[in-house]
Motif scaffolding. Structure first.
Motif, short mmCIF file in Angstrom:
data_model
loop_
_atom_site.label_atom_id
_atom_site.label_comp_id
_atom_site.label_asym_id
_atom_site.label_seq_id
_atom_site.Cartn_x
_atom_site.Cartn_y
_atom_site.Cartn_z
N TYR A 177 -33.13 -10.35 -95.02
CA TYR A 177 -34.40 -9.93 -95.66
C TYR A 177 -34.20 -9.04 -96.88
O TYR A 177 -35.14 -8.46 -97.39
N ARG A 178 -32.94 -8.93 -97.38
CA ARG A 178 -32.73 -8.19 -98.61
C ARG A 178 -33.43 -8.88 -99.78
O ARG A 178 -34.00 -8.25 -100.65
N SER A 179 -33.38 -10.21 -99.74
CA SER A 179 -33.95 -10.96 -100.87
C SER A 179 -35.46 -10.77 -100.95
O SER A 179 -36.04 -10.77 -102.03
N VAL A 180 -36.10 -10.59 -99.79
CA VAL A 180 -37.54 -10.37 -99.81
C VAL A 180 -37.84 -9.04 -100.46
O VAL A 180 -38.73 -8.92 -101.32
N GLU A 181 -37.06 -8.02 -100.08
CA GLU A 181 -37.25 -6.70 -100.70
C GLU A 181 -37.08 -6.78 -102.21
O GLU A 181 -37.89 -6.30 -102.98
N LYS A 182 -35.97 -7.45 -102.62
CA LYS A 182 -35.68 -7.53 -104.04
C LYS A 182 -36.78 -8.30 -104.78
O LYS A 182 -37.28 -7.85 -105.81
N ALA A 183 -37.16 -9.45 -104.21
CA ALA A 183 -38.11 -10.33 -104.90
C ALA A 183 -39.49 -9.69 -104.98
O ALA A 183 -40.11 -9.66 -106.05
N LEU A 184 -39.98 -9.19 -103.86
CA LEU A 184 -41.35 -8.70 -103.84
C LEU A 184 -41.51 -7.39 -104.60
O LEU A 184 -42.55 -7.11 -105.17
N LYS A 185 -40.44 -6.57 -104.56
CA LYS A 185 -40.59 -5.24 -105.18
C LYS A 185 -40.19 -5.22 -106.64
O LYS A 185 -40.73 -4.44 -107.42
N THR A 186 -39.19 -6.02 -107.03
CA THR A 186 -38.70 -5.88 -108.40
C THR A 186 -38.97 -7.09 -109.28
O THR A 186 -38.68 -7.05 -110.47
N MET A 187 -39.47 -8.18 -108.72
CA MET A 187 -39.63 -9.39 -109.54
C MET A 187 -41.06 -9.89 -109.52
O MET A 187 -41.80 -9.65 -108.57
N THR A 188 -41.45 -10.61 -110.57
CA THR A 188 -42.75 -11.28 -110.57
C THR A 188 -42.53 -12.71 -110.10
O THR A 188 -41.41 -13.22 -110.15
N PRO A 189 -43.62 -13.37 -109.64
CA PRO A 189 -43.45 -14.78 -109.22
C PRO A 189 -42.80 -15.64 -110.29
O PRO A 189 -41.93 -16.45 -109.99
N ASP A 190 -43.18 -15.44 -111.55
CA ASP A 190 -42.59 -16.27 -112.61
C ASP A 190 -41.11 -16.00 -112.77
O ASP A 190 -40.33 -16.91 -113.07
N GLN A 191 -40.72 -14.74 -112.58
CA GLN A 191 -39.30 -14.42 -112.67
C GLN A 191 -38.50 -15.14 -111.59
O GLN A 191 -37.39 -15.60 -111.83
N ILE A 192 -39.08 -15.21 -110.40
CA ILE A 192 -38.38 -15.90 -109.31
C ILE A 192 -38.24 -17.38 -109.65
O ILE A 192 -37.16 -17.97 -109.51
N THR A 193 -39.33 -17.98 -110.14
CA THR A 193 -39.26 -19.40 -110.51
C THR A 193 -38.21 -19.61 -111.59
O THR A 193 -37.41 -20.55 -111.52
N ASP A 194 -38.16 -18.70 -112.57
CA ASP A 194 -37.16 -18.82 -113.63
C ASP A 194 -35.75 -18.71 -113.07
O ASP A 194 -34.83 -19.42 -113.49
N GLU A 195 -35.62 -17.79 -112.12
CA GLU A 195 -34.31 -17.58 -111.51
C GLU A 195 -33.86 -18.86 -110.79
O GLU A 195 -32.71 -19.28 -110.91
#
Lengths: 365, 451
Positions: free
Chosen positions: B27-45
Motif C-alpha cells: 500500500y505504499r503506492s496508494v500513499e504515494k499516488a493519492l497524496k503526491t500525484m494527480t490522476p493525470d500524473q498517474i496516467t502519464d506515469e
C-alpha cells in the motif's frame, strides 16, 4: 436563419450520394437501391439495437472519410457502421465482400434444414432470396444437421427452431413492442435456441408481429400454417378502424377467401406499421376491411407470378456501378456457333416463330 | 535471474493477510499516488512506463486510460477482468490467490487515476474460492482505511465489488463482460462505441486485466523510467508466464522479457526442460488462441535470430512465421503429442464457448470441430484439409468479437505448419489410430534465408 444541415457525401460502389449524418452505410446504400444495397438478415430499421449479427451485410470501407482516408482493416457490418463525409464503400465491387458473404451464406445454411418444399415461409423467405443471390449451388457440409423439437408458443404462433438463423429480431420485437418479453435465447453457440424456458404461451396483443419480423420460417402463423402457398395468394392492401393499432394491413386472398392478414411490408421486407393480434388473427373476412387495392410486389418476387397489376420493376444500378458501361457479355455465342441462326432477327418475325421460319430463312439466304 | 516486481513477495509466510502485506511494504503506492500525484500524473506515469495490457491484445495501458471520456456528472468505472478462461493461462489465478492485496492496491491507484468510485472485479465463476480470498482482502483494506469514503483524507471515495461470472469464456471479452456485469446475457457488443465512451450502464469504463492492474503498483513505487528500463523495446516491465504441458516444472513464472524461448524451456530456473528426455515438437506460446509454432520456428525466427520471450520477438514473422505473446499461457508439446488431436481439442473448446450471436463463429466453429474429429479418428479426406482452411479463413475477421479469430488462428497455424501431419492422418487412417506422427522434421534447422 435556420442552420443548414451539413450532408455527408458517401460513395458506394462508384455511386455518390449525400445523406444525413448518422445514417448507416446500409441505409445509404438502400437509398441508392438495387444491387448496391447489401442483404440484411438480422437488421431491422424499426427495431432498436438490431443488426450486426448475421454478417451478411459486410462491406469493405476503402476510405474512412475525407479527414482520415485510411481504409478500415476489416470488413464492417454496414448496418451498424455510420457513414462519414467522404467515405468510400465497396459492396458488390469488392471481391473480399463477395467472398465473405459467400461464406456467411454457407454458414447460415449448414444447419438449416432446407425444407422449403414444406415450409410456409417459402416464397417470401429472406434466406431463400439470400442463398439464391449470394450462395453457392452445393454445400460442402457432410454432417448431420442440428434439429430441435417444434413448439407451439400459444394459440397463434409456432416455433420451428430448426429453421432459425438466430437473428434476434423476434427478441428485440418482443422487448420493444410488449411490456414483458417472455421468450429469449437459451444456451449458447451452435446449440443456442429461441425458447420460453418452460413452454409458455406468448399472448401479448402485439406479439404476432414476431412472425412478420422472422426472416425465415422459424416463427409461423398457426392460423395459416399449411393452408396455402404464398404465391397462390393475391395480396391486397386494406385497413379498418382498430382501437389498438392503426389497422393498415395486407390481406392475402385466394379467390374470395382471406387466408391470412399481415402487416404491410416495404421493399426491404420490413414492416411499415405494427399491427395487433386482433387484426392479424381474428379479422379474416372481407367485410371486416376497407379494401384499398392490390399490393405492390417486386417483379423479382415469386409472389408476383400470375399477377399483372401492382408489379414493381426493380431498380437497375449496374450501369452506374460500372461508371456508365453496360455489363459485358462473357462470350457472344454467335461468334462461335450457328445454332441460334444469328441471321434471323426473331423480333422481326410476325407472331410466334415456327421452325418453318428458319427453314425458309435458310433457303432464302 | 530476472528482476521480480509482482511475485517478489509471493512466498512470504502469510502474505495473503493485510498485516504481513503491509509490513512488507504494501500500500505504499496508494500513499504515494493519492497524496503526491494527480490522476493525470498517474496516467502519464503509466504511459511512460510502456505497460501493455497483459490480457492478450497487448494494447498500451496508459493510452487506453487516456481515451476514457469524462463527461460532466456521469460516473466512470474501472472493471478488473479476472475472467481468466483461456486454456493454458492461469497467471491471474496465482496472483489473486497468493497476493490478493497487490491487486486491491493496484485497483485503488488505478481507480484514483480514472476517477472510478465504484470498481468491479469480474471474476471467473469457477474461481469460487478466490472470491472469498478477494472479499477478505477487500474487507481488510476497508477496515484499515484504504477503501471507503475519504481515503487517506484526500476526499477520494472508492468501493470495490467482486462479481462472479457463471462460467463462460466469452465473458472475458470486455464488452461481453460488461453485458454480464449488467446482468444480461454475455453477448459481445458491437464496437464502436468503445467501453471508454459507453461501457457499463453506458458510462465510460476501462476494463483491464488483473496482471495489468497489479503492475501499476511497481510502476508507481519505482517510477515509470525505472520500470521502462526492464525489458527490451516496447516490451517493458515483467510478465507473468503460466507454463504448462510437457515440461518438468509447470507453474507461473515472472520473466523480464529478455530471456530466450529456448532458455525459458530448458533452464532449471524456469520450465526445467522436457521430461523423460523427449524432444520439443511444438509450442503454443501465448494461450490457446495464438498460433502454434513448430520447434524450429519457435526457437529461432525466420531471419535466424534467437526468439525472445517478449511481444515483438514472438510475433516476429507475422502469422505466417510467428505467433503472439497473448496472455502468457505457455503450452509445450513434446514429440509424443499429436497436433491434430491438440487442434481438435481447441476447436471443441471454441465451439463450446462461442456465444452464438454471429453466424460465422456460431456455425463455423462447430463445422471445424466435426471435420477435425473425422481426421483425428481416421475418417478424414484430403479435401477436408483445404475445407478446414477455407472455413477458418471465412470466420477470421468477419465476426463481432475476437473469439472468431481466436477459433480460427489455432486451426490455421496447425494446418500451415503441420500440414504433413494432417495429410498423414488422412493417408494412414488405421495407423494413425495406433501411433503418433512423432517429431518428423519439425525440429530440423530452418534453411537459412538468403537476403
Amino acid at each position: 436563419m435556420a442552420e443548414e444541415k451539413k450532408l455527408f457525401k458517401v460513395t458506394i460502389d462508384n455511386i455518390t450520394i449525400e445523406v444525413e449524418p448518422g445514417t448507416s452505410i446500409l441505409n445509404a446504400a438502400r437509398k441508392i437501391g438495387g444491387d448496391v444495397a447489401p442483404p440484411a438478415m438480422c437488421y431491422y430499421t424499426k427495431l432498436k439495437g438490431s443488426g450486426g449479427k448475421c454478417r451478411t451485410c459486410l462491406v469493405e470501407v476503402a476510405a474512412g472519410s475525407t479527414a482520415d482516408p485510411r481504409p478500415m482493416p476489416k470488413l464492417v457490418a454496414s448496418c451498424r457502421t455510420n457513414v462519414m463525409d467522404g467515405m468510400i464503400v465497396k459492396n458488390i465491387t469488392s471481391e473480399k465482400v463477395i467472398d465473405a458473404r459467400n461464406g456467411v451464406v454457407e454458414f447460415l445454411l449448414i444447419n438449416h434444414p432446407l425444407d422449403c418444399p414444406i415450409c410456409d415461409q417459402a416464397g417470401e423467405c429472406s434466406l431463400q432470396d439470400l442463398s439464391y443471390e449470394h450462395g453457392k449451388e452445393a454445400t460442402r457440409y457432410e454432417f448431420k444437421r442440428r434439429t430441435f423439437e417444434k413448439h407451439d408458443m400459444g394459440p397463434f404462433i409456432q416455433l420451428h427452431m430448426t429453421r432459425c438463423i438466430l437473428c434476434y429480431r423476434c427478441v428485440f420485437a418482443a422487448d420493444q413492442l410488449t411490456d414483458k418479453r417472455e421468450h429469449g435465447i437459451l444456451d449458447r453457440g451452435d446449440h443456442s435456441e429461441i425458447a420460453t424456458y418452460i413452454q409458455k404461451s406468448l399472448d401479448h396483443d402485439f406479439i404476432g408481429n414476431i412472425i412478420d419480423v422472422c426472416p425465415v420460417g422459424a416463427l409461423t402463423d398457426r392460423t395459416f400454417r399449411f393452408k396455402n402457398r404464398v404465391w397462390f395468394l393475391k395480396p391486397e392492401d386494406a385497413h379498418r378502424d382498430c382501437p389498438k393499432c392503426n389497422g393498415k394491413v395486407t390481406l392475402w386472398y385466394r379467390g374470395d377467401e382471406v387466408f391470412r392478414v399481415t402487416a404491410r411490408k416495404d421493399q426491404w421486407g420490413e414492416v411499415q406499421d405494427w399491427i395487433c393480434n386482433e387484426c392479424r388473427f381474428e379479422k379474416k373476412k372481407t367485410a371486416d376491411w376497407v379494401i384499398e387495392g392490390p399490393t405492390k410486389i417486386s417483379r423479382h418476387s415469386v409472389i408476383s407470378a400470375n399477377h399483372y397489376v401492382g408489379m414493381e420493376v426493380p431498380k437497375e444500378t449496374l450501369p452506374d456501378v460500372m461508371g456508365g458501361r453496360k455489363p459485358k457479355l462473357l462470350m457472344n455465342i454467335h461468334s462461335v456457333s450457328e445454332v441460334n441462326r444469328p441471321g434471323i432477327d426473331l423480333s422481326k418475325i410476325e407472331g410466334p416463330a415456327h421452325s418453318t421460319d428458319f427453314v425458309e430463312a435458310k433457303n432464302g439466304s | 535471474m530476472g528482476r521480480k516486481l509482482l511475485l517478489e513477495k509471493a512466498h512470504v509466510e502469510g502474505i495473503r493477510t493485510y498485516e504481513v502485506y503491509r509490513r512488507e511494504g504494501g500500500y505504499r503506492s496508494v500513499e504515494k499516488a493519492l497524496k503526491t500525484m494527480t490522476p493525470d500524473q498517474i496516467t502519464d506515469e503509466v504511459k511512460k512506463s510502456g505497460l501493455r495490457g497483459r490480457g492478450g491484445a497487448g494494447f498500451p495501458t496508459g493510452m487506453k486510460w487516456s481515451f476514457i471520456a469524462k463527461p460532466e456528472g456521469v460516473p466512470r468505472h474501472l472493471v478488473c477482468n479476472a475472467d481468466e478462461s483461456e486454456p493454458g493461462t492461469f497467471k491471474d489465478r496465482y496472483l489473486m490467490e497468493f497476493l490478493p492485496h497487490l491487486l486491491i492496491e493496484g485497483l485503488i491507484v488505478s481507480s484514483f487515476a480514472l476517477g472510478s468510485n465504484v470498481t468491479y472485479i469480474y471474476i471467473r465463476g469457477e474461481y469460487a474460492w478466490i472470491v472469498d480470498i478477494l472479499e477478505q482482502a477487500i474487507a481488510e483494506a476497508k477496515q484499515n482505511g484504504w477503501l471507503g469514503n475519504n481515503i487517506l483524507g484526500t476526499g477520494f471515495n472508492c468501493e470495490i465489488y467482486v462479481h462472479r461470472g457463471a462460467g463462460a469464456y466469452i465473458c472475458g471479452e470486455e464488452t461481453a463482460l460488461l453485458e454480464s456485469l449488467e446482468g444480461k446475457r454475455g453477448n459481445p457488443r458491437i464496437k464502436p462505441p468503445f467501453p471508454a465512451v459507453k461501457g457499463a450502464w453506458d458510462r465510460p469504463t476501462v476494463v483491464n486485466n488483473v496482471e495489468t492492474l497489479a503492475a501499476v503498483v511497481p510502476i508507481i513505487n519505482i517510477g515509470a523510467e525505472e520500470y521502462a528500463k526492464i525489458g527490451i523495446g516496447k516490451s517493458t516491465g515483467t510478465k507473468l508466464i503460466s507454463a504448462c504441458g510437457n515440461i518438468n516444472k509447470p507453474g507461473v513464472y515472472e520473466i523480464d522479457m529478455t530471456i530466450s524461448v529456448e532458455d525459458f524451456i530448458y533452464s532449471d530456473e524456469y520450465c526445467g526442460g522436457i521430461p523423460n528426455g523427449k524432444k520439443l515438437k511444438a509450442c503454443i506460446p501465448g494461450g490457446s488462441s495464438v498460433p502454434i509454432l513448430p520447434a524450429n520456428l519457435l526457437l529461432k525466427t525466420v531471419k535466424g535470430e534467437t526468439r525472445i520471450m517478449n511481444y515483438e520477438s514472438l510475433s516476429d514473422g507475422g502469422f505466417a512465421k510467428g505467433s503472439m505473446m497473448g496472455s502468457g499461457g505457455f503450452i509445450v508439446l513434446d514429440e509424443d503429442q499429436c497436433v491434430v488431436r491438440n487442434t481438435l481439442t481447441l476447436a471443441r473448446f471454441y465451439r463450446h464457448e462461442s456465444c452464438g450471436q454471429c453466424s460465422p463463429c456460431r456455425e463455423g466453429t462447430g463445422w471445424m470441430e466435426k471435420i477435425l474429429k473425422n481426421i483425428e479418428y481416421g475418417k478424414g479426406k484430403s479435401s477436408d484439409i483445404d475445407l478446414l482452411w477455407d472455413i477458418q479463413r471465412k470466420i477470421e475477421g468477419n465476426t463481432i468479437c475476437p473469439l472468431g479469430d481466436a477459433a480460427a488462428w489455432p486451426v490455421a497455424a496447425a494446418i500451415r505448419h503441420f500440414r504433413d501431419e494432417f495429410e498423414w492422418h488422412v493417408a494412414n487412417p488405421l495407423e494413425s489410430q495406433k501411433r503418433n506422427f512423432g517429431l518428423a522434421h519439425y525440429a530440423d534447422p530452418l534453411e537459412s534465408v538468403t537476403a
